[in-house]
Design an enzyme around this catalytic site. Structure first.
Site, short mmCIF file in Angstrom:
data_model
loop_
_atom_site.label_atom_id
_atom_site.label_comp_id
_atom_site.label_asym_id
_atom_site.label_seq_id
_atom_site.Cartn_x
_atom_site.Cartn_y
_atom_site.Cartn_z
N LYS A 295 5.78 11.59 34.95
CA LYS A 295 6.38 12.22 33.78
C LYS A 295 5.55 11.84 32.55
CE LYS A 295 10.82 12.64 31.36
NZ LYS A 295 12.26 12.25 31.36
N SER B 124 18.27 12.78 33.48
CA SER B 124 17.01 13.51 33.42
C SER B 124 16.17 13.46 34.68
CB SER B 124 16.17 13.02 32.23
OG SER B 124 16.76 13.41 31.02
N SER C 61 15.28 16.05 31.41
CA SER C 61 14.01 16.23 30.74
C SER C 61 12.80 16.05 31.65
CB SER C 61 13.90 15.26 29.57
OG SER C 61 13.96 13.92 30.01
#
Length: 510
Positions: free
Chosen positions: A95, A194, A170
């Site tokens: 990420k 997320s 996210s």
């Protein structure tokens, strides 16, 4: 050091309700300049330690649209790694809030565009030490403030099952790249869901570990009490293997309180013989729940009987209040730690990325207007509540979170895992580029109704793909006792074997 002028000190004094004359301020100005700033000057000349970088890597590149049709990649690179280890042959995406030295990190926002970390996060070093092949950085939502996938300044991340729909956020890019089979595993981060929300909407496994199990060192935080980092993959075995590698204390993260890694793959027995499973009624039938999601998850939960488990319907009334605690802690914590604290905040021991502090503060001063609507409403609400109520509700929410944790722990005296929908509804359509503010906010919030509470309590929770409806994936959330990820993984593996892994085949793009 720049010395403060009288106007600056007057503004600071006023913000703290101090009434001071110009003569008094001038006296304090002299004392500050002559007695305190010297320490700052000396520290400024000292060389701070940096985390070691063990492996070479290429600077990499931002892939073209043709190479990145769903906009899931932020950056591709090639990183050297150990030749042998638990992750040999596995491709892994990070990420893009995780520091990979020498490789750009944007965290979804132009605020940080151009920033290049000088360190490797702890999870990065651990992956490389076990022969994992890190192939790049996955797009994430703007400062990780959103549950949908349209707020990154590199453009919306598209759902692999239907590009008109959200991939969830996210950790949006991480979920998509795993679902497509472009990587075997990915690292996501989770403050209100997320990891689990995009895993649900993209049809993969995603585990939020117990708070503090995996070190957050070298990762852009939101609120230290909510920050979690964990594995995402298409199989429970890959989730378990990656967790074995990244879990355990690093001596640098104040979130960690003694939890250690375990041989998680050893617990993948393919059955749930002797386990007791509780289906939590309050996780279903929200006003916005979709019936097909509720029905699919209930059917999946009940199928554990086939694997040897006892399954009961149970009630945990306080679960319905958990999202409100999550909203308050996330909103005020993010406003104060991330925005007021220039990404890292204060009052914690551990490794601070000073270059990140400087880059974020500079970017905010120049480009704050470019923040997403979700980031702006977080700033406005969080700062207002802190000013108007001096942090009272943030504190109260944390106190109530202790009570809520005890409520779940009480349920875990009788049940090994708890089950509910990860997200009460399927992926939603992405908004138009010119969507009204109200629509943007509505698409960004509310997805975390069931997930956010377990960031607050710290219990481990995992998305398990359990079906499809109208061509879109549905996810079942399996929650376990604090520090007992192996029990969740055992249950998830049993379900995966029972269903033949049919819900997690790599998605083929036309």
């Amino acid at each position: 050091m720049r010395e403060p002028d009288l106007e600056t000190l007057r503004t600071i004094a006023s913000s703290y309700h101090l009434t001071m004359s110009d003569d008094e301020l001038a006296a304090y100005q002299k004392l500050i300049n002559e007695n305190l700033l010297e320490s700052y000057d000396i520290v400024d000349q000292m060389v701070e330690p940096e985390l070691s970088i063990k492996y070479k890597r290429t600077p990499g590149y931002h892939p073209s649209n043709a190479e990145n049709p769903l906009n899931a990649w932020y950056w591709k690179t090639d990183v050297a790694h150990a030749k042998k280890g638990k992750l040999a042959g596995k491709k892994i995406a990070l990420k893009d809030n995780i520091s990979l030295a020498g490789v750009p990190m944007m965290n979804g926002t132009n605020i940080l565009k151009g920033f290049i970390p000088q360190i490797d996060a702890t999870v990065v070093t651990r992956i490389l030490d076990e022969a994992g092949q890190i192939t790049g950085k996955a797009v994430c939502e703007s400062l990780c403030c959103d549950c949908s996938s349209f707020t990154s300044d590199t453009g919306p991340v598209l759902n692999p099952y239907h590009p008109a729909y959200s991939a969830g956020g996210s950790s949006s890019g991480s979920a998509v790249l795993v679902a497509l089979g472009e990587v075997d595993m990915a690292i996501g981060c989770d403050q209100t869901g997320s990891i689990r929300m995009p895993s649900s909407w993209c049809g993969i496994f995603g585990l939020k570990p117990s708070w503090g199990l995996v070190p957050f060192t070298g990762i852009f935080p939101v609120d230290v009490t909510l920050d979690h980092v964990g594995p995402m993959a298409r199989t429970t075995e890959d989730v378990a293997r990656l967790l074995e590698v990244i879990a355990g204390p690093d001596g640098l993260d104040p979130r960690q309180y003694g939890l250690k890694s375990k041989p998680y793959t050893d617990y993948l027995t393919g059955n749930t013989e002797g386990m007791r499973i509780g289906i939590v009624d309050e996780g279903f039938d929200w006003p916005f729940s979709e019936k097909d999601v509720d029905q699919t998850v209930r059917k999946a939960a009940e199928s554990f009987v086939t694997c040897g488990a006892a399954v009961d319907e149970i009630s945990i009334p306080m679960h319905r209040q958990g999202i409100h605690l999550s909203n308050i802690i996330n909103t005020e914590g993010t406003a104060i730690q991330m925005f007021r604290g220039n990404a890292l905040g204060t009052s914690w021991r551990g490794y601070h990325q000073t270059q990140l502090l400087d880059a974020f503060a500079s970017g905010m001063a120049k480009k704050a207007d470019e923040l997403s609507a979700a980031a702006k409403i977080t700033i406005l609400t969080g700062q207002y509540m802190q000013q108007a109520y001096h942090g009272r509700y943030y504190a109260k929410a944390h106190n109530l979170a202790l009570q809520l944790k005890n409520v779940y722990d009480k349920a875990f005296e009788d049940y090994d895992v708890l089950i509910m929908p990860t997200v009460p509804y399927k992926a939603t359509k992405l908004p138009d580029r010119d969507a009204r503010l109200q629509e943007q906010i509505e698409r960004s919030f509310g997805v975390d109704t069931n997930t956010g509470v377990f960031d607050v309590t710290g219990h481990p929770a995992m998305n398990v793909p359990c079906g499809f409806s109208n061509g879109l994936p549905i996810g079942m959330m399996v929650v376990g006792r604090f520090g007992e990820e192996e029990t969740i993984l055992r249950a998830a593996h049993a379900f995966e074997k029972l269903t033949g892994g049919k819900y997690t085949k790599p998605v083929t793009q036309n």
